[in-house]
Write an enzyme that holds these catalytic residues in place. Structure first.
Site, PDB file in Angstrom:
ATOM      1  N   ARG A   8       0.880  -1.185   0.000  1.00 30.39           N
ATOM      2  CA  ARG A   8       0.000   0.000   0.000  1.00 30.39           C
ATOM      3  C   ARG A   8       0.901   1.213   0.000  1.00 30.39           C
ATOM      4  O   ARG A   8       1.723   1.393   0.904  1.00 30.39           O
ATOM      5  CB  ARG A   8      -0.905   0.001   1.231  1.00 30.39           C
ATOM      6  CG  ARG A   8      -1.644   1.314   1.420  1.00 30.39           C
ATOM      7  CD  ARG A   8      -2.738   1.258   2.445  1.00 30.39           C
ATOM      8  NE  ARG A   8      -3.903   0.554   1.932  1.00 30.39           N
ATOM      9  CZ  ARG A   8      -5.138   0.688   2.409  1.00 30.39           C
ATOM     10  NH1 ARG A   8      -5.369   1.509   3.418  1.00 30.39           N
ATOM     11  NH2 ARG A   8      -6.135   0.019   1.895  1.00 30.39           N
ATOM     12  N   HIS A  26      -7.364   1.092  -6.416  1.00 33.46           N
ATOM     13  CA  HIS A  26      -7.604   0.234  -5.245  1.00 33.46           C
ATOM     14  C   HIS A  26      -8.286  -1.056  -5.744  1.00 33.46           C
ATOM     15  O   HIS A  26      -9.455  -1.312  -5.456  1.00 33.46           O
ATOM     16  CB  HIS A  26      -8.472   0.980  -4.233  1.00 33.46           C
ATOM     17  CG  HIS A  26      -8.484   0.377  -2.860  1.00 33.46           C
ATOM     18  ND1 HIS A  26      -7.727  -0.736  -2.509  1.00 33.46           N
ATOM     19  CD2 HIS A  26      -9.170   0.733  -1.738  1.00 33.46           C
ATOM     20  CE1 HIS A  26      -7.960  -1.019  -1.233  1.00 33.46           C
ATOM     21  NE2 HIS A  26      -8.830  -0.155  -0.745  1.00 33.46           N
ATOM     22  N   GLN A  50     -10.245  -3.631  -3.407  1.00 33.82           N
ATOM     23  CA  GLN A  50     -11.538  -3.135  -2.928  1.00 33.82           C
ATOM     24  C   GLN A  50     -12.655  -3.484  -3.909  1.00 33.82           C
ATOM     25  O   GLN A  50     -13.742  -3.922  -3.524  1.00 33.82           O
ATOM     26  CB  GLN A  50     -11.445  -1.605  -2.759  1.00 33.82           C
ATOM     27  CG  GLN A  50     -12.738  -0.956  -2.331  1.00 33.82           C
ATOM     28  CD  GLN A  50     -13.141  -1.353  -0.928  1.00 33.82           C
ATOM     29  OE1 GLN A  50     -12.349  -1.249  -0.013  1.00 33.82           O
ATOM     30  NE2 GLN A  50     -14.369  -1.823  -0.746  1.00 33.82           N
ATOM     31  N   ASP A  66     -17.037   7.505  -1.289  1.00 35.17           N
ATOM     32  CA  ASP A  66     -15.765   7.366  -0.566  1.00 35.17           C
ATOM     33  C   ASP A  66     -15.473   8.744   0.048  1.00 35.17           C
ATOM     34  O   ASP A  66     -16.143   9.742  -0.299  1.00 35.17           O
ATOM     35  CB  ASP A  66     -14.667   6.935  -1.561  1.00 35.17           C
ATOM     36  CG  ASP A  66     -13.307   6.695  -0.915  1.00 35.17           C
ATOM     37  OD1 ASP A  66     -13.246   6.574   0.327  1.00 35.17           O
ATOM     38  OD2 ASP A  66     -12.298   6.629  -1.654  1.00 35.17           O
ATOM     39  N   CYS A  85     -16.480   2.120   0.675  1.00 39.97           N
ATOM     40  CA  CYS A  85     -15.301   1.278   0.921  1.00 39.97           C
ATOM     41  C   CYS A  85     -14.834   1.353   2.371  1.00 39.97           C
ATOM     42  O   CYS A  85     -14.153   0.436   2.838  1.00 39.97           O
ATOM     43  CB  CYS A  85     -14.174   1.652  -0.037  1.00 39.97           C
ATOM     44  SG  CYS A  85     -13.725   3.397   0.074  1.00 39.97           S
ATOM     45  N   ARG A 106     -14.155  -8.242   1.600  1.00 37.49           N
ATOM     46  CA  ARG A 106     -12.724  -8.004   1.349  1.00 37.49           C
ATOM     47  C   ARG A 106     -11.942  -9.286   1.630  1.00 37.49           C
ATOM     48  O   ARG A 106     -11.035  -9.665   0.885  1.00 37.49           O
ATOM     49  CB  ARG A 106     -12.190  -6.877   2.261  1.00 37.49           C
ATOM     50  CG  ARG A 106     -12.763  -5.506   2.016  1.00 37.49           C
ATOM     51  CD  ARG A 106     -12.384  -4.951   0.667  1.00 37.49           C
ATOM     52  NE  ARG A 106     -10.958  -4.915   0.438  1.00 37.49           N
ATOM     53  CZ  ARG A 106     -10.129  -3.957   0.845  1.00 37.49           C
ATOM     54  NH1 ARG A 106     -10.599  -2.902   1.499  1.00 37.49           N
ATOM     55  NH2 ARG A 106      -8.833  -4.000   0.572  1.00 37.49           N
TER      56      ARG A 106
END
Ligand code: CP
Ligand code: NVA
Length: 303
Positions: A102, A129, A132, A220, A260, A288
Site C-alpha cells: 500500500r 484500489h 476493494q 468514498d 469502501c 474483502r
C-alpha cells in the site's frame, strides 16, 4: 486458473474479464465453504499508509488458507529509512511467496513488480484500489445475482476507488456513472483505458441526474490519505454529492448503498443511510476477506 499463478495485480486492468469473473466465483465458493484450500506460503504486507480492513482481511485470509503473514511496517524496516525499492524488492523476493504493498505512487508498485519475481498486489495506491473492487463486485453479485447491465453511480472525488470502479466496470459489464464537483473528475487516461475495454462510463457534475434509476450508489471520503490538509476546504464543494435519504430516493427502489470505508459520517454519507436497510456496507467489508482469499489462492497457484 493456472494462468493467474505468479502474476502481479497492480491495476484491475491486469485482469481479463474472464479472470475477474473466475476470482469472484472462487471467492464465492471459498465463502460458502464449498471449497477449501491449504497452503504453507508467506505473505508480506508493506503498507506506507494506514489500513484497518486491507491489513486485517489479507492477514485473516492468509491464516485461513494455512499460510503466514509478516507485517513489514515501514517504521520498523529499512524502507522507512530510505532503502531503495529496487534493493528491498529483490531481498523480499528471496524470503516471501507474495507481497501486498500500500503506497502513494503507482510507479513504486511497478518498481516492486519489476525487481521481484513473486506476485505483487496493489493494496491501494493514489491511482487505484483493485482489491476493494473485487469485494464490491462480489457484494453486488450477491445482491442482484449478476453484474452485467447493473448501473453503479459513484458520487464524490474522482480518486483511486473511482478509477478501479471504472476499469472493473468495463471488465464486468457494469455501467459506471461518476458524479464529481468540477475539477475533481477521474483521470481522463483511466476513463479512456476503460472505454477501450468496452466500458460504458458517464462522467458528470450533476449528482441527481447520475443517481436516477441506479441500482448501486457508492461513495468514498472527499479527501484521501495524503490529502488531509485539503479536507475542510472540500466540504462545501462536495456537499451536493452526499449520499443521504433524498439522494437515495432518486435511485432504483431496490438500490443498495456501498462505501469502501473508513467513512466520514455526515460528510459523504449520512448516518441514516449507513445504518439504513439499503446499506450493504458491512457485507462489503466482510467480502474483502473472501475476495482477497481467492486472489491469494489464484496468484500463489493453490486453487
Ligand atoms: N477500504 C479500505 O481499504 O480500508 P482500509 O484503509 O481500512 O484498509
Ligand atoms: N480513497 C481513500 C480510500 C481508503 C480506503 C484513500 O485513498 O484514502
Amino acid at each position: 486458473m493456472k494462468q493467474l499463478q505468479g502474476r502481479d495485480l497492480l491495476s484491475l486492468a491486469d485482469l481479463t474479464s474472464d479472470e475477474l469473473h473466475y476470482l469472484l466465483q472462487l471467492a464465492s465458493e471459498l465463502k460458502s465453504g464449498k471449497l477449501s484450500i491449504e497452503c504453507k506460503k508467506v505473505l508480506g504486507l508493506l503498507f506506507y499508509k494506514a489500513s484497518t480492513r486491507t491489513r486485517v482481511s489479507f492477514s485473516v485470509a492468509m491464516y485461513q488458507l494455512g499460510g503466514q503473514v509478516i507485517d513489514l511496517n515501514p517504521s520498523v524496516t529499512q524502507v522507512g529509512r530510505g532503502e531503495p525499492i529496487q534493493d528491498t524488492a529483490r531481498v523480499l523476493d528471496r524470503y516471501l511467496d507474495i507481497l501486498a504493498v500500500r503506497t502513494f505512487k503507482q510507479e513504486d508498485l511497478e518498481t516492486f513488480a519489476s525487481y521481484a519475481q513473486i506476485p505483487i498486489i496493489n493494496a491501494l495506491s493514489d491511482l487505484e484500489h483493485p482489491c476493494q473492487i473485487l469485494a464490491d463486485f462480489l457484494t453486488i453479485e450477491e445482491s442482484f445475482g449478476q453484474l452485467k447491465d447493473i448501473t453503479l453511480t459513484y458520487l464524490g472525488d474522482g480518486n483511486n476507488v473511482a478509477h478501479s470502479l471504472i476499469i472493473g466496470g468495463a471488465l464486468a459489464g457494469i455501467k459506471i456513472r461518476i458524479a464529481t464537483p468540477v475539477g475533481y473528475e477521474p483521470l481522463s487516461s483511466v476513463v479512456e483505458q476503460a472505454r477501450a475495454l468496452g466500458g460504458e462510463i458517464t462522467i458528470t457534475n450533476d449528482a441527481q441526474e447520475a443517481i436516477a434509476g441506479s441500482q448501486v450508489l457508492y461513495t468514498d471520503v472527499w479527501a484521501s490519505m495524503g490529502q488531509e490538509d485539503l479536507a475542510n476546504d472540500r466540504i462545501p464543494i462536495f456537499t451536493p454529492y452526499q449520499i443521504n435519504n433524498a439522494a437515495l430516493s432518486l435511485a432504483d427502489p431496490a438500490a443498495i448503498v456501498l462505501h469502501c470505508l473508513p467513512a466520514h459520517r455526515e460528510e459523504e454519507i449520512t448516518d441514516e443511510v449507513m445504518e439504513g436497510s439499503q446499506s450493504k456496507i458491512w457485507d462489503q467489508a466482510e467480502n474483502r476477506m473472501h475476495a482477497q482469499k481467492a486472489l491469494l489462492a489464484a496468484l500463489i497457484g493453490l486453487e
